[in-house]
Design a protein around this motif. Structure first.
Motif, mmCIF file in Angstrom:
data_model
loop_
_atom_site.group_PDB
_atom_site.id
_atom_site.type_symbol
_atom_site.label_atom_id
_atom_site.label_comp_id
_atom_site.label_asym_id
_atom_site.label_seq_id
_atom_site.Cartn_x
_atom_site.Cartn_y
_atom_site.Cartn_z
ATOM 1 N N LEU A 262 -21.120 -30.776 -6.347
ATOM 2 C CA LEU A 262 -21.639 -32.151 -6.275
ATOM 3 C C LEU A 262 -20.534 -33.183 -6.454
ATOM 4 O O LEU A 262 -20.587 -34.272 -5.877
ATOM 5 C CB LEU A 262 -22.694 -32.391 -7.359
ATOM 6 C CG LEU A 262 -24.029 -31.671 -7.251
ATOM 7 C CD1 LEU A 262 -24.884 -31.995 -8.480
ATOM 8 C CD2 LEU A 262 -24.760 -32.071 -5.983
ATOM 9 N N LEU A 263 -19.547 -32.849 -7.279
ATOM 10 C CA LEU A 263 -18.607 -33.875 -7.730
ATOM 11 C C LEU A 263 -17.311 -33.927 -6.932
ATOM 12 O O LEU A 263 -16.657 -34.975 -6.899
ATOM 13 C CB LEU A 263 -18.273 -33.644 -9.212
ATOM 14 C CG LEU A 263 -19.472 -33.707 -10.171
ATOM 15 C CD1 LEU A 263 -19.034 -33.404 -11.600
ATOM 16 C CD2 LEU A 263 -20.141 -35.080 -10.115
ATOM 17 N N ASP A 264 -16.934 -32.822 -6.319
ATOM 18 C CA ASP A 264 -15.643 -32.807 -5.621
ATOM 19 C C ASP A 264 -15.833 -33.247 -4.165
ATOM 20 O O ASP A 264 -16.597 -32.649 -3.410
ATOM 21 C CB ASP A 264 -15.022 -31.409 -5.677
ATOM 22 C CG ASP A 264 -14.624 -31.039 -7.100
ATOM 23 O OD1 ASP A 264 -14.842 -31.880 -8.009
ATOM 24 O OD2 ASP A 264 -14.124 -29.933 -7.303
ATOM 25 N N ARG A 265 -15.099 -34.266 -3.818
ATOM 26 C CA ARG A 265 -15.238 -34.892 -2.501
ATOM 27 C C ARG A 265 -15.046 -33.880 -1.368
ATOM 28 O O ARG A 265 -15.785 -33.857 -0.391
ATOM 29 C CB ARG A 265 -14.189 -36.011 -2.407
ATOM 30 C CG ARG A 265 -14.319 -36.954 -1.271
ATOM 31 C CD ARG A 265 -15.434 -37.959 -1.505
ATOM 32 N NE ARG A 265 -16.478 -37.784 -0.518
ATOM 33 C CZ ARG A 265 -17.617 -38.456 -0.495
ATOM 34 N NH1 ARG A 265 -17.889 -39.333 -1.435
ATOM 35 N NH2 ARG A 265 -18.510 -38.242 0.417
ATOM 36 N N GLU A 266 -14.022 -33.041 -1.523
ATOM 37 C CA GLU A 266 -13.685 -32.120 -0.439
ATOM 38 C C GLU A 266 -14.843 -31.153 -0.157
ATOM 39 O O GLU A 266 -15.187 -30.893 0.991
ATOM 40 C CB GLU A 266 -12.423 -31.338 -0.805
ATOM 41 C CG GLU A 266 -11.863 -30.532 0.344
ATOM 42 C CD GLU A 266 -10.574 -29.806 -0.038
ATOM 43 O OE1 GLU A 266 -10.170 -28.928 0.709
ATOM 44 O OE2 GLU A 266 -9.992 -30.133 -1.094
ATOM 45 N N ALA A 267 -15.467 -30.654 -1.237
ATOM 46 C CA ALA A 267 -16.561 -29.695 -1.064
ATOM 47 C C ALA A 267 -17.740 -30.335 -0.347
ATOM 48 O O ALA A 267 -18.292 -29.783 0.612
ATOM 49 C CB ALA A 267 -16.993 -29.169 -2.430
ATOM 50 N N ARG A 268 -18.150 -31.517 -0.783
ATOM 51 C CA ARG A 268 -19.348 -32.113 -0.184
ATOM 52 C C ARG A 268 -19.072 -32.653 1.201
ATOM 53 O O ARG A 268 -19.939 -32.606 2.078
ATOM 54 C CB ARG A 268 -19.952 -33.177 -1.100
ATOM 55 C CG ARG A 268 -18.993 -34.238 -1.517
ATOM 56 C CD ARG A 268 -19.475 -34.907 -2.776
ATOM 57 N NE ARG A 268 -20.059 -36.204 -2.499
ATOM 58 C CZ ARG A 268 -20.255 -37.139 -3.418
ATOM 59 N NH1 ARG A 268 -19.936 -36.887 -4.677
ATOM 60 N NH2 ARG A 268 -20.782 -38.291 -3.105
ATOM 61 N N ASP A 269 -17.840 -33.140 1.453
ATOM 62 C CA ASP A 269 -17.525 -33.593 2.804
ATOM 63 C C ASP A 269 -17.520 -32.416 3.778
ATOM 64 O O ASP A 269 -17.980 -32.541 4.922
ATOM 65 C CB ASP A 269 -16.159 -34.287 2.839
ATOM 66 C CG ASP A 269 -16.215 -35.698 2.268
ATOM 67 O OD1 ASP A 269 -17.343 -36.153 1.953
ATOM 68 O OD2 ASP A 269 -15.158 -36.328 2.117
ATOM 69 N N GLY A 270 -16.988 -31.301 3.307
ATOM 70 C CA GLY A 270 -16.980 -30.107 4.157
ATOM 71 C C GLY A 270 -18.393 -29.683 4.509
ATOM 72 O O GLY A 270 -18.695 -29.338 5.659
ATOM 73 N N LEU A 271 -19.283 -29.728 3.522
ATOM 74 C CA LEU A 271 -20.660 -29.336 3.799
ATOM 75 C C LEU A 271 -21.343 -30.370 4.695
ATOM 76 O O LEU A 271 -22.142 -30.017 5.571
ATOM 77 C CB LEU A 271 -21.444 -29.147 2.490
ATOM 78 C CG LEU A 271 -22.840 -28.551 2.643
ATOM 79 C CD1 LEU A 271 -22.798 -27.214 3.396
ATOM 80 C CD2 LEU A 271 -23.499 -28.338 1.290
ATOM 81 N N ALA A 272 -21.029 -31.633 4.502
ATOM 82 C CA ALA A 272 -21.625 -32.676 5.367
ATOM 83 C C ALA A 272 -21.231 -32.459 6.822
ATOM 84 O O ALA A 272 -22.055 -32.631 7.735
ATOM 85 C CB ALA A 272 -21.188 -34.058 4.885
#
Lengths: 434, 501
Positions: free
Chosen positions: B210-220
């Motif tokens: 939820l908090l790390d930009r890279e993880a959520r951008d990748g999923l987006a």
């Protein structure tokens, strides 16, 4: 103080930041179970030992005095853990305008769900019943020539309580007994009852499985190709119905646009099935495996028509989605035995298999859980089908079943097939095999 | 970072139970579990449910000196209740002995073990309040809804920390935690009464999803692609059923290894498995191309991590197949001797109320001499056309030929006794030198004996984070695995995809 009472007291006594529970629902269950299994002919191995277990647990829904909502669940736990779950639930409270219904006092139907005999087995007081069942199954294995038996038998006694701030208070004792038999991983069957199985009943059902084993043991290889009549065994039919039909009837799926059906389909009574197809709940059968007195939401049991004459009547609706969709909530049975399926064309297993020049009895399929439930199209492997020609079992065939289940339910080829000992009917239909 | 470890407080109780078991003349295994979890489900940007949960209890497995076994479990195992569970397990074991049930004394011979494993996580379980978790999840759900471009999106996030302490009367005492988290988005496209679902998810072990930009951008980005695919699948056709030269992605390769091979290699099923003969693992026999190696390994931080078996034995990596030849079974202490393979600590824990059984953790297929792919390109950025070009460049897709590319894993199933397996994909692409065509998914099925002989080539480095859930004998545990980015499977009449006739 009992665990039930401790949970209720914790909910009603919770106070944080001046906020307390304004409304609540607590659903708890205490379960005692005995079980014994056979794995590869070994009875009571470390994987399927003689077992006596007890577990308590449940869920809570709270509407706080600030109008926000929380959910939590837990097994029986020390007071500190209970308070921790409540505190976490409080911190995570959220706005949900559809959570406002907390049922009040109701007349709960008096349906017998409990067998003292099954409870004695579940608690271990009667230690002979489970081994006796497995001995019968071992005898059936020897008789039919199967090399390996995998089997289990268990008895469960459950004491449930549901309470709401609205005044609903329901207590219910129920029992379930079950056994399962698998022969050389080719033929398998499972059976449930609220009362202890009679010895003759166990043997009769197991011998039917052994007959299926004999037919499945004659391997023919690839089955017929192209459009072919198939009879889905009740276990297989149930997996189709659960995945596609009940998935589409889910109130949450309808409300959130993830069902094949829309709310308008229900309001307009859209004909989505054959005009002699019906589905309703059947909660009142005394000692019926799908019978119940009330749900975890505090909804008392009543019969609900879900599909009448092929028309969509209502989704399966808990209180939340009933409110959102502005329809009545529907008390939902916990097992397929709590539903009554109707179809004009209905026959026995023997009639279905002998009435076709050629058909495949599909005992099981692989891959049902990977199908897209919304679309209703399926492509599943059936490695355990028996080819019947003129009513005679020829042997085991492997096929892939391809089709669209909602189209199957509209087809004039569709028939329901009653199998002895199974609550869910089998289904006879024309399917594309590859 | 770590949270409180309440199972550390069980030492006195373990000593008391051990003494009581010894007095009763039995050997016992005590499995304490405490699991805390939080979850949230969001439809679009509307919160549908936030839930906090706790479960905990004790499972006791008792063995008589002859190896007869009894089991009991109980929640809230304060002293009196724990003793009750032990007494029931002892009584059951003695009843099993009196009745002449299966005797399996192997556990009595294994050496004691002590140890602790507490994996590091980026954020502690209690590092966010549930309210803070909810607020972050709502923001993320908004990003995902925007990425889906107007399609229905359900976002769900779950986090749990599962603490285990396993003790035996021989002095064994191991204590470990398994932190897990998952962020998932389900996309639904509807048109003219048709509906199609696609999904994307990532796993981790804390709030970093939820908090790390890279993880959520990748999923987006993946959700945007999943939405496009869902729209296109609304009008796609079924492919013609049959046997083809196939390309599968790493997640499907995990499914292949898991369903087609891993289950058949579990030591409790070798009496009926096609990888067993008379209960023995068929060590030394060829079951695949000499290029193919299959390894199961519990990896810290992974979805399927479990450092010790359900009996307190350290879990080690198992090379099931090396260069196409069977090497080792996924064996636990109870059936390794019968399988004639070493104990590898393979039993998984699905909960305190269930006896552990041999299972996979993270399983992977390795193919010798994989085709290299451009470095730095994320797997999820590969377009089908680029995959086609990779095959052409590698010389595997000549003019006039086609390869059927199965993309996206949707689960699978196996019958190890009959040797049949299936799994499903999200989409099928027909790749030719001149075109790439999309088709609806079809079941991929085959025979275990056949498929591993047909694996022809791997492309790219290993990727092992395909996550799922594995069901067996009524128990459910997290699973994971993978392979090279892509695997090529030669046409084989015993490996088929379903579709139209």
């Amino acid at each position: 103080m009992s665990f039930f009472d401790a949970v209720e007291a914790a909910v009603t006594g919770f106070l944080c930041e001046g906020i307390r529970a304004a409304d609540y629902r607590v659903a708890m269950a205490e379960t005692v179970q005995s079980a014994l299994g056979v794995g590869s002919n070994r009875r009571g191995s470390p994987y399927e030992p003689l077992t006596v277990s007890e577990v308590s647990g449940g869920s809570m829904l709270i509407r706080w005095s600030d109008g926000m909502v929380s959910r939590g669940s837990l097994t029986r736990a020390p007071q500190a853990a209970l308070e921790d779950v409540l505190q976490s639930a409080f911190e995570g409270r959220y706005d949900d305008p559809d959570v406002v219904d907390f049922p009040g006092r109701s007349d709960i139907p008096d349906i017998d769900l409990h067998s003292a005999g099954t409870e004695a087995i579940a608690t271990g007081s009667d230690a002979r019943a489970l081994p006796e069942i497995l001995e019968i199954l071992e005898g059936v294995r020897e008789g039919c020539g199967a090399k390996l038996l995998d089997a289990s038998a268990r008895a469960v006694a459950v004491r449930r309580r549901v309470i709401t701030s609205g005044g609903f208070r329901g207590d219910s004792d129920s029992t379930t007994m079950a056994f399962w038999i698998g022969l050389d991983s080719l033929a398998c069957d499972g059976f449930e009852s609220r009362v202890p199985f009679a010895v003759g009943d166990v043997r009769r059902r197991a011998e039917r499985t052994a007959d299926d084993f004999t037919a499945l043991s004659r391997e023919l290889g690839e089955g017929p190709r192209g459009r072919t009549r198939v009879v889905l065994h009740p276990r297989t039919a149930e997996s189709f119905l659960r995945t596609f039909l009940f998935g589409a009837l889910s109130g949450a799926a309808v409300a959130n646009g993830r069902s094949r059906f829309t709310l308008d389909d229900f309001h307009s009574g859209r004909i989505a099935f054959r005009d002699d197809f019906s589905l309703r709940t059947r909660p009142f059968t005394p000692l019926g495996v799908g019978s119940f007195r009330f749900t975890d939401e505090g909804l008392v049991a009543r019969e609900v028509e879900l599909i009448r004459d092929g028309k969509l009547m209502t989704p399966l609706l808990g209180l939340k989605y009933a409110r959102r969709l502005e329809m009545d909530a529907t008390p939902v049975p916990g097992s397929i035995g709590g539903y009554a399926f109707g179809l004009g064309r209905r026959m026995s297993r023997e009639e279905a298999l002998s009435g076709s020049e050629r058909c495949v009895l599909v005992h099981s399929v692989l891959g049902m859980h990977t199908q897209d439930a919304v679309r209703g199209e399926y492509s599943v492997l059936a490695p355990q089908g028996v080819l019947y020609e003129d009513g005679s079992a020829k042997g085991r065939v492997t096929s892939t079943l391809n089709g669209a289940f909602f189209s199957d339910l509209l087809s004039t080829d569709l028939a329901m097939v009653d199998f002895d000992g199974f609550a869910c009917p089998g289904l006879m239909m024309e399917v594309e095999l590859s | 970072m770590s949270d409180n470890r309440p199972l550390l407080l069980r030492t006195e109780l373990i000593a008391e139970l051990t003494e009581r078991a010894r007095e009763a003349g039995v050997y016992a295994v005590f499995r304490f579990e405490e699991q805390r979890s939080r979850s949230i489900g969001i439809e679009g940007v509307r919160v549908e449910a936030v839930e906090s949960s706790f479960s905990g209890g004790l499972g006791v497995q008792a063995f008589t000196t002859s190896g007869h076994c009894g089991f009991s479990s109980i929640d809230d195992p304060e002293t009196d209740r724990a003793v009750r569970a032990l007494d029931r397990a002892v009584a059951a074991a003695k009843a099993a002995e009196a009745a002449g049930l299966d005797a399996n004394p192997a556990i009595l011979e294994i050496p004691p073990e002590t140890g602790q494993v507490f994996p590091a996580t980026s954020y502690a379980f209690s590092g966010l309040t549930v309210g803070e978790m909810r607020e972050h999840a709502v923001v993320v759900a908004g990003e995902f809804a925007a990425a889906a471009g107007g399609l229905t999106v359900r976002t769900s996030f779950g986090i749990s920390i599962d603490s285990w302490r396993i003790a035996r009367t021989d002095g064994t005492d191991v204590h470990f935690e398994v932190p897990r988290s998952m962020l998932h988005a389900l996309v639904t496209a509807r048109e003219n009464g048709e509906a199609v679902r696609t999904s994307a998810s990532i796993t981790g072990n804390s709030y970093e999803l939820l908090l790390d930009r890279e993880a959520r951008d990748g999923l987006a980005r993946r959700i945007a692609k999943a939405a496009d695919l869902a729209r296109e699948l609304l009008t796609a056709e079924l492919y013609l059923a049959g046997s083809y030269r196939l390309l599968i992605d790493f997640a499907l390769a995990k499914g292949l290894a898991h369903e087609a091979f891993g289950h058949a290699a579990e030591s409790d099923g070798l009496d009926s498995s096609i990888l067993g003969r008379n209960g023995r693992f068929r060590t030394g026999e060829r079951f695949g191309s000499e290029k193919v190696t299959i390894i199961d390994e519990s990896i810290e931080g992974d979805n399927a991590f479990q450092p010790y078996s359900g009996n307190g034995v350290p879990r080690r990596a198992v090379t099931i197949l090396r260069d196409g030849v069977l090497k080792e079974s996924l064996a636990d202490v109870h059936t390794a001797h019968r399988a004639k393979t070493p104990v590898t600590g393979a039993s998984r824990l699905s909960g305190f109320a269930s006896p552990p059984i041999p299972r996979m953790s993270n399983i992977r297929v390795e193919v010798a001499d994989p085709v290299p792919i451009p470095q730095g390109k994320d797997f999820y950025d590969w377009e089908p056309e680029e995959v086609r070009d990779l095959l052409i460049e590698a010389g595997d897709l000549p003019e006039g030929k086609k390869i059927i590319f199965l993309s996206g894993y949707r689960g699978g199933q196996v019958n190890p006794a009959l040797g049949d397996f299936v799994f499903n994909c999200t989409a099928i692409y027909e790749l030719t030198t001149g075109d790439v065509k999309l088709f609806k998914p079809g079941i991929f099925s085959g025979r275990i004996e056949a498929v591993l002989h047909s694996i022809a080539r791997g492309y790219g480095p290993l990727r092992l984070d395909a996550a799922g859930t594995c069901g067996k004998a009524g128990q459910s545990v997290p699973s994971s695995g993978g392979s090279h980015h892509f695997l090529l499977i030669d046409e084989n009449p015993q490996v088929r995809i379903g579709g139209r006739s």
